[in-house]
Design a protein around this motif. Structure first.
Motif, PDB file in Angstrom:
ATOM      1  N   UNK A 125      54.494  64.007  51.315  1.00 26.52           N
ATOM      2  CA  UNK A 125      54.157  63.094  52.175  1.00 26.52           C
ATOM      3  C   UNK A 125      53.012  62.011  51.949  1.00 26.52           C
ATOM      4  N   UNK A 126      51.921  62.716  51.448  1.00 27.30           N
ATOM      5  CA  UNK A 126      50.684  61.987  50.828  1.00 27.30           C
ATOM      6  C   UNK A 126      50.982  60.864  50.213  1.00 27.30           C
ATOM      7  N   UNK A 127      51.873  61.334  48.949  1.00 22.57           N
ATOM      8  CA  UNK A 127      52.231  60.635  47.993  1.00 22.57           C
ATOM      9  C   UNK A 127      53.101  59.375  48.378  1.00 22.57           C
ATOM     10  N   UNK A 128      54.033  59.690  49.077  1.00 14.96           N
ATOM     11  CA  UNK A 128      54.939  58.352  49.766  1.00 14.96           C
ATOM     12  C   UNK A 128      53.984  57.614  50.586  1.00 14.96           C
ATOM     13  N   UNK A 129      53.279  58.139  51.297  1.00 21.62           N
ATOM     14  CA  UNK A 129      52.267  57.293  52.319  1.00 21.62           C
ATOM     15  C   UNK A 129      51.241  56.375  51.481  1.00 21.62           C
ATOM     16  N   UNK A 130      50.960  56.824  50.085  1.00 21.02           N
ATOM     17  CA  UNK A 130      49.835  56.325  49.447  1.00 21.02           C
ATOM     18  C   UNK A 130      50.619  55.087  48.667  1.00 21.02           C
ATOM     19  N   UNK A 131      51.775  55.320  48.228  1.00 19.22           N
ATOM     20  CA  UNK A 131      52.577  54.228  47.827  1.00 19.22           C
ATOM     21  C   UNK A 131      53.107  53.200  48.612  1.00 19.22           C
ATOM     22  N   UNK A 132      53.692  53.775  49.704  1.00 20.23           N
ATOM     23  CA  UNK A 132      54.280  52.784  50.744  1.00 20.23           C
ATOM     24  C   UNK A 132      53.784  53.130  52.263  1.00 20.23           C
ATOM     25  N   UNK A 133      52.486  52.792  52.453  1.00 19.73           N
ATOM     26  CA  UNK A 133      51.968  53.033  53.707  1.00 19.73           C
ATOM     27  C   UNK A 133      52.578  52.496  54.980  1.00 19.73           C
ATOM     28  N   UNK A 134      53.374  51.387  54.834  1.00 18.35           N
ATOM     29  CA  UNK A 134      54.069  50.933  56.097  1.00 18.35           C
ATOM     30  C   UNK A 134      55.317  51.505  56.349  1.00 18.35           C
ATOM     31  N   UNK A 135      55.890  52.165  55.612  1.00 22.41           N
ATOM     32  CA  UNK A 135      57.213  53.100  55.703  1.00 22.41           C
ATOM     33  C   UNK A 135      56.836  54.470  56.510  1.00 22.41           C
ATOM     34  N   UNK A 136      57.578  54.423  57.671  1.00 20.16           N
ATOM     35  CA  UNK A 136      57.757  55.715  58.411  1.00 20.16           C
ATOM     36  C   UNK A 136      58.259  56.736  57.892  1.00 20.16           C
ATOM     37  N   UNK A 137      57.811  57.799  57.971  1.00 20.14           N
ATOM     38  CA  UNK A 137      58.462  59.214  57.773  1.00 20.14           C
ATOM     39  C   UNK A 137      59.118  59.780  58.955  1.00 20.14           C
ATOM     40  N   UNK A 138      60.386  59.893  58.882  1.00 14.94           N
ATOM     41  CA  UNK A 138      61.022  60.471  60.204  1.00 14.94           C
ATOM     42  C   UNK A 138      61.729  61.783  59.453  1.00 14.94           C
ATOM     43  N   UNK A 139      60.999  62.849  59.493  1.00 16.04           N
ATOM     44  CA  UNK A 139      61.190  63.907  58.516  1.00 16.04           C
ATOM     45  C   UNK A 139      61.476  65.319  59.082  1.00 16.04           C
ATOM     46  N   UNK A 140      62.123  66.101  58.253  1.00 16.09           N
ATOM     47  CA  UNK A 140      62.591  67.251  58.340  1.00 16.09           C
ATOM     48  C   UNK A 140      63.212  67.559  59.669  1.00 16.09           C
ATOM     49  N   UNK A 141      63.295  68.618  60.292  1.00 17.11           N
ATOM     50  CA  UNK A 141      63.946  68.834  61.526  1.00 17.11           C
ATOM     51  C   UNK A 141      63.313  70.590  62.060  1.00 17.11           C
ATOM     52  N   UNK A 142      63.784  70.703  63.046  1.00 19.20           N
ATOM     53  CA  UNK A 142      63.019  72.144  63.763  1.00 19.20           C
ATOM     54  C   UNK A 142      63.444  73.142  62.727  1.00 19.20           C
ATOM     55  N   UNK A 143      64.615  73.629  62.261  1.00 19.06           N
ATOM     56  CA  UNK A 143      64.716  74.735  61.465  1.00 19.06           C
ATOM     57  C   UNK A 143      64.026  74.506  60.021  1.00 19.06           C
ATOM     58  N   UNK A 144      63.784  73.311  59.496  1.00 19.58           N
ATOM     59  CA  UNK A 144      63.099  73.263  58.324  1.00 19.58           C
ATOM     60  C   UNK A 144      61.648  73.493  58.933  1.00 19.58           C
ATOM     61  N   UNK A 145      61.151  73.086  59.808  1.00 15.29           N
ATOM     62  CA  UNK A 145      59.750  73.300  60.151  1.00 15.29           C
ATOM     63  C   UNK A 145      59.270  74.949  60.208  1.00 15.29           C
TER      64      UNK A 145
END
Length: 364
Positions: A125-145
């Motif tokens: 997540x940090x690397x994706x945000x570093x490269x693309x700070x404006x892109x939102x991360x709608x990620x994982x799901x309750x089972x994955x968490x």
């Protein structure tokens, strides 16, 4: 039978009892349900605007230990000819393509990989945000968490806080299926149970993490279990602390059976557009505390999704650049940006591009 007292209760945005919800679902005329759902849609989202989104669905990995019998996409860790973990450079290529199409969000999902712990996801997540700070991360799901928490020896709150600090913007409703443990044991024997899904989502609500809720229906569940699923979603939303976003949307979608283990066990898709419309309408009626209901065009097709907009739905979801799991089980519907806008117009509505928080945005 006179359903007017129940209709009036729903219009007052009061929670229906289980018996009232089951009676409406099983016996009320479909036309009346759709008309009621339309009135309730106008209370939540007035007018004739229908929202849609541009995002990209990227699978972090196809390795998963949950053993879901409706999924053709997953594989085991030892299947080295198939197993993969998406690389940063692969993400970069996919994100650049999405940005060129006007997208603003990655829907990041994968599976319950036995070796991908909290540190892996923080770094990703940090690397994706570093490269693309404006892109939102709608990620994982309750089972994955829940899985990440377990293999990292953490509690849910610590896990979610660390993921949010690393760049997690919102939590999809994935993995809900049917919130009944007997059903889940039959179709997803290795996945965290319904109670764990609710626990993780309640923690997300408390932390102010926006989320959505889903239902995958049409496999081994009963109509009563569908209603129970809606009631559990509704009651969970009612526990959301004041001022927190909780569930912004609910998305029901039909099970697709082609090539799945469930199909080999004799459970096959029997899609009825009228049954889908009944479920969408009931979702709007029961879920008085969730503002947005999405029409799942991916699994039900353009025409049925268009009619669902007259039965309580106010959103057409995303054009879903790259979708693997449902498509691998037989879903073949597709939209580009102009196609989804045209479909909304054909149904008699005004299309508006949105972000994950249902804020309008312009297509550049």
């Amino acid at each position: 039978m006179n359903y007017d007292p129940v209709y009036a209760k729903a219009l007052r945005l009061e929670p229906l009892s289980r018996r009232e919800a089951e009676t409406l679902y099983e016996k009320a005329p479909l036309g009346e349900l759709c008309a009621l759902a339309w009135e309730l849609r106008q209370k939540h989202v007035p007018g004739r605007t229908v929202t849609w989104q541009i995002d990209r669905n990227v699978n972090v990995t196809n390795v998963c230990i949950s053993g879901c019998k409706f999924c053709n996409f997953h594989c085991k860790l030892h299947e080295t000819d198939r197993a993969y973990v998406t690389t940063i450079e692969q993400y970069a290529g996919k994100i650049e393509e999405m940005l060129a199409l006007g997208g603003d969000q990655l829907l990041l999902q994968g599976g319950l990989h036995p070796r991908l712990d909290i540190v892996f996801y923080e770094n990703l997540f940090r690397e994706l945000k570093r490269r693309y700070p404006s892109v939102r991360l709608h990620a994982l799901g309750a089972p994955e968490v829940a899985h990440i928490a377990r293999i990292s020896s953490l509690d849910d709150e610590t896990t979610l806080r660390r993921l949010m600090d690393a760049g997690l913007d919102s939590l999809p409703g994935a993995g809900a299926e049917i919130l009944d443990n007997a059903v889940r044991k039959r179709i997803s024997p290795g996945k965290p149970d319904a109670d764990r899904w609710i626990e993780v989502m309640h923690t997300a609500h408390r932390l102010g993490l926006p989320a959505s809720a889903t239902m995958m229906y049409g496999h081994v569940e009963t109509p009563a279990q569908r209603v129970e699923h809606l009631l559990r979603i509704r009651d969970l939303q009612a526990r959301c602390p004041e001022g927190k976003p909780g569930f912004l949307a609910f998305i029901p979608w039909i099970f697709r059976s082609t090539g799945t283990e469930l199909e080999r066990e004799g459970v096959v898709t029997h899609f009825s557009p009228l049954e889908y419309l009944r479920l969408v309408a009931l979702s709007r009626i029961v879920l008085y505390n969730i503002p947005n209901i999405q029409a799942s065009w991916l699994t039900v097709g353009k025409a049925t999704a268009q009619i669902a907009l007259h039965a309580g739905a106010n959103d057409m979801g995303s054009i879903m650049i790259e979708e693997n799991v449902v498509s691998s089980a037989g879903a073949s519907n597709a939209f580009d940006a102009e196609g989804i806008r045209q479909a909304i117009r054909e149904a008699g509505f005004e299309p508006r591009l949105r972000d994950q928080l249902y804020r309008f945005r312009d297509l550049r």
